[in-house]
Scaffold this motif. Sequence first.
Motif, PDB file in Angstrom:
ATOM      1  N   ASN A   1       0.816  -1.211   0.000  1.00  5.94           N
ATOM      2  CA  ASN A   1       0.000   0.000   0.000  1.00  5.94           C
ATOM      3  C   ASN A   1       0.854   1.266   0.000  1.00  5.94           C
ATOM      4  O   ASN A   1       0.343   2.358  -0.222  1.00  5.94           O
ATOM      5  N   ALA A   2       2.159   1.094   0.262  1.00  5.26           N
ATOM      6  CA  ALA A   2       3.055   2.245   0.302  1.00  5.26           C
ATOM      7  C   ALA A   2       3.546   2.569  -1.096  1.00  5.26           C
ATOM      8  O   ALA A   2       4.727   2.502  -1.400  1.00  5.26           O
ATOM      9  N   SER A   3       2.623   2.876  -1.973  1.00  7.18           N
ATOM     10  CA  SER A   3       2.997   3.178  -3.349  1.00  7.18           C
ATOM     11  C   SER A   3       1.910   4.031  -3.964  1.00  7.18           C
ATOM     12  O   SER A   3       0.721   3.822  -3.705  1.00  7.18           O
ATOM     13  N   THR A   4       2.322   4.982  -4.784  1.00  5.24           N
ATOM     14  CA  THR A   4       1.332   5.770  -5.513  1.00  5.24           C
ATOM     15  C   THR A   4       1.042   5.129  -6.866  1.00  5.24           C
ATOM     16  O   THR A   4       0.270   5.661  -7.643  1.00  5.24           O
ATOM     17  N   LEU A   5       1.698   3.987  -7.139  1.00 11.26           N
ATOM     18  CA  LEU A   5       1.574   3.288  -8.425  1.00 11.26           C
ATOM     19  C   LEU A   5       1.932   4.215  -9.583  1.00 11.26           C
ATOM     20  O   LEU A   5       1.301   4.194 -10.625  1.00 11.26           O
ATOM     21  N   CYS A   6       2.941   5.055  -9.366  1.00  8.77           N
ATOM     22  CA  CYS A   6       3.299   6.030 -10.402  1.00  8.77           C
ATOM     23  C   CYS A   6       3.975   5.369 -11.593  1.00  8.77           C
ATOM     24  O   CYS A   6       4.036   5.929 -12.673  1.00  8.77           O
TER      25      CYS A   6
END
Lengths: 473, 230
Positions: free
Chosen positions: A362-367
């Motif tokens: 969950n520690a991701s902005t999926l950039c």
Amino acid sequence: MHVTSRQFKDNIKGAVSDANLRHSLATMKTGFRAKRGIAVAALPEFEALRDAGKAIKDHALQHLDHYLERFEAKVLEGGGHVHWARDADSACRAVLDICRQHGARTVTKGKSMVAEEIELNAYLEKNGVRPVETDLGEYIIQLRHELPSHIIAPAIHVRKSQVAQTFRENHPQFPADRALEEPRDLLDEARTVLRSHFLGADVGITGANLLIAETGSTVIVTNEGNGDLTQLLPRVHIVVTSIEKVVPTLEDASTILRLLARSATGQAMSSYTTFSTGPRRPEDPDGPDHFHVVLVDNGRTGMLGTEFHEALRCIRCAACINHCPIYGAVGGHAYGSVYPGPIGSVITPALASLEEAGSLPNASTLCGRCEAVCPMKIPLPRMLRHWREHEFARHLTPPRMRWGLRLWAFAARRPALYRLGTGMAGRMLSRMAGRRGRLSSLPLAGGWTQVRDLPAPPPGGTFMARYKRGQTH
Amino acid sequence: MTGSDRDTVLNGIRAALKRGPLPDPTRAELDRRMADHAAHVVPAIARGTHAELVRRFLETAEAAAATVATVPPGSEGAAVERFLRQHNLPTRVAVAADPRLDGLEDRGVLTVERRGTPTGDDLVGVAHALAGIAETGTLMMASGPHSPSTLNMLPDTHIVVVRQTDVVGGLEDAWARLRAHAPEGPPRTVHLITGPSRTGDIEQTIQLGAHGPRRLHIVMVEDTADGAAV
């Protein structure tokens, strides 16, 4: 694998207010990232090499049992030994047994992420064998009783003034008033101290970046030369490595080597790429008398054939870590795993458990930057989403989030209701924000507004409302 | 214990890939792939005429912070001595027992401390490369009776003699050299060396001279007029 990723959310609060860490992470942009960019731009074939590298690893993983057997046969043929280890405990025991066989009291160690993963140092210490890390970064964090915060720059979080303090505390043999201000001073002192360890160790332990099935060779890619002194001077060389590192031939290794150093440090080649094949030959003037390879699984076969299969292509270059905005903001320790950043967030839940490490995907902005720079083209964002799906399916997400998502899903399946709701909410937020156009506090959105304003939707309604009215902007 | 771990891992792999052990024809095909040594993508920087490759080797080696000197055959000793004097380094050297380096003793300008394995106190080591790789300015050093691997790592100053005829284009060409040199399989240690040792572990500031050599000097020996090495 022991992780403390449950504390991720608490850890990041400390991390973002740590001035030393901020300073260290800021150098990544001009350091690793800029250097990689230059190196990649200088090699027109880089994209073609990525495709070739991906194909090689896919082929090797698809026939992993065969290539591991061939690798093993070659090591045995050359007079070496292979120890298979299903898990961390089995791997640590294999290493300790070898140390005991040879009556080893001290071992020198080159940098090995697999050794970190299986917590080999703690195990050896508990059993009366003293491991000395010889990679400068690893040596610094060993003295500071810390874990690595980056897979190729383990002490990236430590500033030089802190290194100086650590050395003053741990090296009483030098005059107290010596100069230790410059990186050069610190390096020279570490070099002097570690020289005696290299020359006096009974056993040397290294990792491996690659295993070559064709020849039974293990390969390390390094810059400092510590990995070489570690394996050449003691009587026994133990390689601690994992099963997914095997490739068929030296030609296959060439493609990966062309990608690895460029992606990691921006070098065309690291200072030393060392191929070790068996023990010294009878006529050789130096080199180790005994050669052992410990092949660690520790959860990797559990990833094969799943939606995380492709993460086994990883060559541990750290490009994804260096380009990750989340890692760049919180550093490596916050992740609570020796594998931080995007690749760590994918493999930690697989190697430890999703229960322990659920915060990480969950520690991701999926950039998508991680996938864009990955030399092995691992679809990291897609895998992070898969973990989130697993987390939801296994009821590991907190009830509030589940209710929120369920509510959203209910509305999202009813477009008229959804539009009515978003339209109303938009108008309400615009009105609350007033002429400032920003909200400094909002019920249920404290996580956002605590540290920054929430921009209110611009007047004029939702996109859908504007579209219906035929507005283009 | 190890036996059962071996089965667990190998059977685990097969189960995960949803198949049993590979059938013999497939295994034979994979072994053929291993024996073929097929190259994949070879970059343009690994190709060119021999003269171009020699020039590129010297450039890329310098870019990796090595120093280079090109000398006629027979003057390796003088080149080593010149480099050491220029840098105010001791002229006592440990030299690999490679007969191609015998000339270093003859001239009397260098004090050859020993032939063979260095001690931790030897400050200068001289070795001979099996090949120079133009693609990246990399030296290929192969261990053997006359070439101790510790000589590449222990001394502060590492001087490597490489023949112009031994300069190859890319890694694949280097493997061909290695296979010709050791048809039964690679020697114990094969070092691919690109510049002196370095570290960026303190605040990402690159420092040359970490645990291995602080300096790498390459003495390139020109071909003789008839194109062959001496």
